[in-house]
Write a protein that holds these residues in place. Sequence first.
Motif, PDB file in Angstrom:
ATOM      1  N   ASP A 197       0.839  -1.060   0.093  1.00  0.00           N
ATOM      2  CA  ASP A 197       0.182  -0.042   0.057  1.00  0.00           C
ATOM      3  C   ASP A 197       0.984   1.412   0.074  1.00  0.00           C
ATOM      4  O   ASP A 197       0.503   2.300  -0.567  1.00  0.00           O
ATOM      5  CB  ASP A 197      -0.746   0.023   1.253  1.00  0.00           C
ATOM      6  N   ARG A 198       1.978   1.136   0.777  1.00  0.00           N
ATOM      7  CA  ARG A 198       2.877   2.328   0.735  1.00  0.00           C
ATOM      8  C   ARG A 198       3.512   2.318  -0.393  1.00  0.00           C
ATOM      9  O   ARG A 198       3.663   3.804  -1.046  1.00  0.00           O
ATOM     10  CB  ARG A 198       4.081   2.149   1.578  1.00  0.00           C
ATOM     11  N   LEU A 199       3.698   1.637  -1.515  1.00  0.00           N
ATOM     12  CA  LEU A 199       4.278   1.599  -2.659  1.00  0.00           C
ATOM     13  C   LEU A 199       3.136   2.236  -3.606  1.00  0.00           C
ATOM     14  O   LEU A 199       3.418   3.005  -4.471  1.00  0.00           O
ATOM     15  CB  LEU A 199       4.766   0.125  -3.207  1.00  0.00           C
ATOM     16  N   ILE A 200       1.907   1.836  -3.475  1.00  0.00           N
ATOM     17  CA  ILE A 200       0.886   2.009  -4.255  1.00  0.00           C
ATOM     18  C   ILE A 200       0.432   3.618  -4.253  1.00  0.00           C
ATOM     19  O   ILE A 200       0.321   4.448  -5.188  1.00  0.00           O
ATOM     20  CB  ILE A 200      -0.682   1.303  -4.171  1.00  0.00           C
ATOM     21  N   GLU A 234       9.995   7.063   0.791  1.00  0.00           N
ATOM     22  CA  GLU A 234      11.112   8.004   0.521  1.00  0.00           C
ATOM     23  C   GLU A 234      11.895   7.754  -0.814  1.00  0.00           C
ATOM     24  O   GLU A 234      12.159   8.617  -1.440  1.00  0.00           O
ATOM     25  CB  GLU A 234      12.216   8.253   1.617  1.00  0.00           C
ATOM     26  N   SER A 235      11.991   6.514  -0.843  1.00  0.00           N
ATOM     27  CA  SER A 235      13.056   5.990  -2.054  1.00  0.00           C
ATOM     28  C   SER A 235      12.655   4.416  -2.254  1.00  0.00           C
ATOM     29  O   SER A 235      12.103   3.776  -1.521  1.00  0.00           O
ATOM     30  CB  SER A 235      14.330   6.205  -2.004  1.00  0.00           C
ATOM     31  N   GLU A 236      13.228   3.841  -3.562  1.00  0.00           N
ATOM     32  CA  GLU A 236      12.907   2.812  -4.108  1.00  0.00           C
ATOM     33  C   GLU A 236      13.913   1.719  -2.800  1.00  0.00           C
ATOM     34  O   GLU A 236      13.470   0.653  -2.675  1.00  0.00           O
ATOM     35  CB  GLU A 236      13.325   2.309  -5.096  1.00  0.00           C
ATOM     36  N   GLU A 237      14.848   2.206  -2.450  1.00  0.00           N
ATOM     37  CA  GLU A 237      15.776   1.510  -1.603  1.00  0.00           C
ATOM     38  C   GLU A 237      15.297   1.332  -0.239  1.00  0.00           C
ATOM     39  O   GLU A 237      15.269   0.138   0.242  1.00  0.00           O
ATOM     40  CB  GLU A 237      17.273   2.308  -1.619  1.00  0.00           C
ATOM     41  N   GLU A 238      14.545   2.415   0.192  1.00  0.00           N
ATOM     42  CA  GLU A 238      13.818   2.482   1.528  1.00  0.00           C
ATOM     43  C   GLU A 238      12.782   0.998   1.450  1.00  0.00           C
ATOM     44  O   GLU A 238      12.774   0.322   2.311  1.00  0.00           O
ATOM     45  CB  GLU A 238      13.185   3.572   1.958  1.00  0.00           C
ATOM     46  N   PHE A 239      12.056   1.327   0.186  1.00  0.00           N
ATOM     47  CA  PHE A 239      10.891   0.228   0.022  1.00  0.00           C
ATOM     48  C   PHE A 239      11.475  -1.216   0.079  1.00  0.00           C
ATOM     49  O   PHE A 239      11.273  -2.210   0.624  1.00  0.00           O
ATOM     50  CB  PHE A 239      10.129   0.403  -1.286  1.00  0.00           C
ATOM     51  N   LYS A 240      12.621  -1.340  -0.613  1.00  0.00           N
ATOM     52  CA  LYS A 240      13.300  -2.514  -0.676  1.00  0.00           C
ATOM     53  C   LYS A 240      13.862  -3.133   0.587  1.00  0.00           C
ATOM     54  O   LYS A 240      13.664  -4.502   1.125  1.00  0.00           O
ATOM     55  CB  LYS A 240      14.478  -2.630  -1.733  1.00  0.00           C
ATOM     56  N   THR A 241      14.543  -2.274   1.329  1.00  0.00           N
ATOM     57  CA  THR A 241      14.921  -2.748   2.677  1.00  0.00           C
ATOM     58  C   THR A 241      13.741  -3.093   3.352  1.00  0.00           C
ATOM     59  O   THR A 241      13.816  -4.120   4.354  1.00  0.00           O
ATOM     60  CB  THR A 241      15.425  -1.423   3.334  1.00  0.00           C
ATOM     61  N   TYR A 297       9.732  -6.984 -12.771  1.00  0.00           N
ATOM     62  CA  TYR A 297       8.181  -7.177 -12.107  1.00  0.00           C
ATOM     63  C   TYR A 297       7.134  -7.169 -12.987  1.00  0.00           C
ATOM     64  O   TYR A 297       7.328  -6.591 -14.295  1.00  0.00           O
ATOM     65  CB  TYR A 297       8.030  -6.169 -11.007  1.00  0.00           C
ATOM     66  N   ALA A 298       5.896  -7.408 -12.735  1.00  0.00           N
ATOM     67  CA  ALA A 298       4.765  -7.143 -13.453  1.00  0.00           C
ATOM     68  C   ALA A 298       3.723  -6.807 -12.260  1.00  0.00           C
ATOM     69  O   ALA A 298       3.813  -7.239 -11.355  1.00  0.00           O
ATOM     70  CB  ALA A 298       4.292  -8.366 -14.156  1.00  0.00           C
ATOM     71  N   SER A 299       2.733  -5.968 -12.780  1.00  0.00           N
ATOM     72  CA  SER A 299       1.498  -5.524 -11.996  1.00  0.00           C
ATOM     73  C   SER A 299       0.240  -6.457 -12.350  1.00  0.00           C
ATOM     74  O   SER A 299       0.257  -6.566 -13.366  1.00  0.00           O
ATOM     75  CB  SER A 299       1.207  -4.162 -12.161  1.00  0.00           C
ATOM     76  N   LEU A 300      -0.319  -7.066 -11.319  1.00  0.00           N
ATOM     77  CA  LEU A 300      -1.430  -7.826 -11.521  1.00  0.00           C
ATOM     78  C   LEU A 300      -2.708  -7.208 -10.975  1.00  0.00           C
ATOM     79  O   LEU A 300      -2.581  -6.641  -9.908  1.00  0.00           O
ATOM     80  CB  LEU A 300      -1.353  -9.465 -11.164  1.00  0.00           C
ATOM     81  N   VAL A 301      -3.931  -7.367 -11.870  1.00  0.00           N
ATOM     82  CA  VAL A 301      -5.007  -7.082 -10.971  1.00  0.00           C
ATOM     83  C   VAL A 301      -6.024  -8.491 -11.223  1.00  0.00           C
ATOM     84  O   VAL A 301      -6.247  -8.671 -12.426  1.00  0.00           O
ATOM     85  CB  VAL A 301      -5.652  -5.851 -11.621  1.00  0.00           C
ATOM     86  N   THR A 346      10.994  -2.482 -14.348  1.00  0.00           N
ATOM     87  CA  THR A 346      12.356  -3.206 -13.449  1.00  0.00           C
ATOM     88  C   THR A 346      12.383  -2.066 -11.955  1.00  0.00           C
ATOM     89  O   THR A 346      12.973  -2.588 -11.204  1.00  0.00           O
ATOM     90  CB  THR A 346      13.572  -3.223 -14.192  1.00  0.00           C
ATOM     91  N   GLN A 347      11.819  -1.111 -12.309  1.00  0.00           N
ATOM     92  CA  GLN A 347      11.883  -0.213 -11.048  1.00  0.00           C
ATOM     93  C   GLN A 347      10.554  -0.065 -10.324  1.00  0.00           C
ATOM     94  O   GLN A 347       9.286   0.031 -10.856  1.00  0.00           O
ATOM     95  CB  GLN A 347      11.938   1.378 -11.811  1.00  0.00           C
ATOM     96  N   LEU A 348      10.617  -0.351  -9.246  1.00  0.00           N
ATOM     97  CA  LEU A 348       9.283  -0.439  -8.137  1.00  0.00           C
ATOM     98  C   LEU A 348       8.583   0.746  -8.210  1.00  0.00           C
ATOM     99  O   LEU A 348       7.254   0.755  -7.973  1.00  0.00           O
ATOM    100  CB  LEU A 348       9.907  -1.006  -6.896  1.00  0.00           C
ATOM    101  N   GLU A 349       9.150   1.957  -8.408  1.00  0.00           N
ATOM    102  CA  GLU A 349       8.400   3.201  -8.441  1.00  0.00           C
ATOM    103  C   GLU A 349       7.427   3.330  -9.659  1.00  0.00           C
ATOM    104  O   GLU A 349       6.428   4.122  -9.590  1.00  0.00           O
ATOM    105  CB  GLU A 349       9.408   4.536  -8.623  1.00  0.00           C
ATOM    106  N   LEU A 350       7.674   2.509 -10.631  1.00  0.00           N
ATOM    107  CA  LEU A 350       6.657   2.530 -11.523  1.00  0.00           C
ATOM    108  C   LEU A 350       5.550   1.538 -11.614  1.00  0.00           C
ATOM    109  O   LEU A 350       4.794   1.008 -12.267  1.00  0.00           O
ATOM    110  CB  LEU A 350       7.199   1.965 -12.858  1.00  0.00           C
ATOM    111  N   PHE A 351       5.485   0.800 -10.287  1.00  0.00           N
ATOM    112  CA  PHE A 351       4.310  -0.255  -9.980  1.00  0.00           C
ATOM    113  C   PHE A 351       2.908   0.441 -10.233  1.00  0.00           C
ATOM    114  O   PHE A 351       2.064  -0.310 -10.762  1.00  0.00           O
ATOM    115  CB  PHE A 351       4.608  -0.739  -8.344  1.00  0.00           C
TER     116      PHE A 351
END
Length: 598
Positions: free
Chosen positions: A350-353, A358-365, A378-382, A465-470
């Motif tokens: 939800d934080r990613l959505i 703050e950053s992709e690295e924070e999310f990955k951590t 990655y791929a987004s699924l609904v 490939t970039q989580l920020e594009l989810f």
Amino acid sequence: MENNKTFHSSDIIFSSEGFGLLRKTLYENIGEKRAKILLLQFGYKLGREKALELKQYYSDKKELIRWAPLTHINLGHVSKVETNGSSILNENGEIIFIDSIGKWFDSFEADLHTHYHGESNTSACHILSGYASGYLSEIYEIDIYVVEQSCKAMGYPHCTFEVNTKKQWLQINPLILNEFDHQTVAEELEITYDKLLGQKLLLDKVTNYHSQLTECVAKKNSLLHVLTTAYNILNIPIIIKQTNDKTIALQGIDLTTYTNLLEQEPKAVTISKHNETIFEKLGEIYKMTTPIYLDNKVFATCSFLYENPQSLDENDYLFLERLSTVCALCFLKEKISFETTERLKISILDRLIYMKHESEEEFKTHFRLLTDKMEEPYASLVIRCNNKKDTYLPIDYYDQLLQFSQIFKLHYLNALFSISNQDIYVLFSTSTHQNIEEPLLKILNQMQKNNPDLHYTIGVSHPFTQLELFSEHLKQAKQAVSLPRNKSISYYSELGLLGDFLNNIDTETLKKTASTQLKDLLIPEPKMQELLYTLYIYLINGKRLERTMQALNLSMGGIQYRIRKIEETIQINLKDSYTTAYLLLLIEALIIMKEIEF
């Protein structure tokens, strides 16, 4: 001087009143049922002893039979005896009594019973019946039972009796034999002792079993540890299976052996039931099964397997039902742990959505703390869950999310899940599966089996490939899953021009353009909606009337009539290919935007 003593039989004077008191004492101390049996056995032995005594003086059987009623009278049992009927030998040389009935007059035992106990509901001359039975059995040298049919103690003027061999009574009334063949009090006490000892040993075993399983629960041991503990105590193979017949765990038997035992799929024959526990025979083996409940639903079954029926104990259901309860606690612990982890994953996704990191690295951590297998691409699924047309049940979307998450794990697919607006959002790592359609179809098939009243569709975005594009790719998955195609899995890449069209046009402008082109077909009335749906089916079938007719289940005349009505309503000639392509683009765009639904 040596003192030799020899026992000599002698008569003891014992008044009828004294005997009545003895009889009353027996009734009070051991109960009417046991007193009756004791008196019957006492009389039987007296009769037999009397017959043996007379055999010393008479060898003729007829003479001994003649003495039978006389001994009753001489001993003061009765004042008179009347007998009727006869006896013959059958073809096997066995004696058969024919209508052998009789009367006892002035029975001393009936009078004593009435005096000390009042009027009886059943026959009371137990000593007389036993005495006559023992006497005749000794004379004829086979088991003969004299059964009182009515008694003076019951209010009748005289006591009546019937004489038959044991074999005859088996055919007439087998229950009578229970009184004559009943075990002695000593034998009964010995049996009772053995039963109590067995119960004590069972109680000790149950107590130890419960104690060790409870310790497993207290220490939060795994399901495998619980099954091992139970098997070490019982030495009975254990099988845990899901309701879909998938094996969860085995103990005391390997999967190959278990599969071989059931490879012929023998028909189950139910032998007995206790509560919800069923004992059944499957071919050459026996199985005892009880359900495992989780959230008030049958989640799985727990079974004991017996290759040798002699190893079966009738009390095994106590151990099986207890094991079922402990297994339910293990599954509940795993469920709580699983749901806790999933809630953390939902929170992170939800934080990613909503871009709350703050950053992709924070999310990955953050999500590396939960899983270290989420790698690019990655791929987004609904995932969309809908009731089938003939069912209208409420859908627990959180439960659906948990089911999908569990099945993804079973197929070794790495993903994070969340819920929004009755859709399940998925961040899916495709690093281990270049072709994702095959595992996704398996997952959908499994979900369909588990939830037969629901229909599932999945929309898949372009890989990234970039989580920020989810979030951006989530829109692609939404567009793909919204398009009404007869497919379980739809890819954004299949939208082609439509996808780019939606990404590069203002939604308000699109709505105005659609309203201008489709006119009254967008009015939410049944007739207009019917015409709009007909137009859509006509266009996606390449304007082929026969295919449209089959899709809508209409006649050719009906289709042609609707096409004319559509052309009149929107004032467009549907034979123009450019125009119809443009109309199809508009309709599918409105469907994806959820402005219209079919």
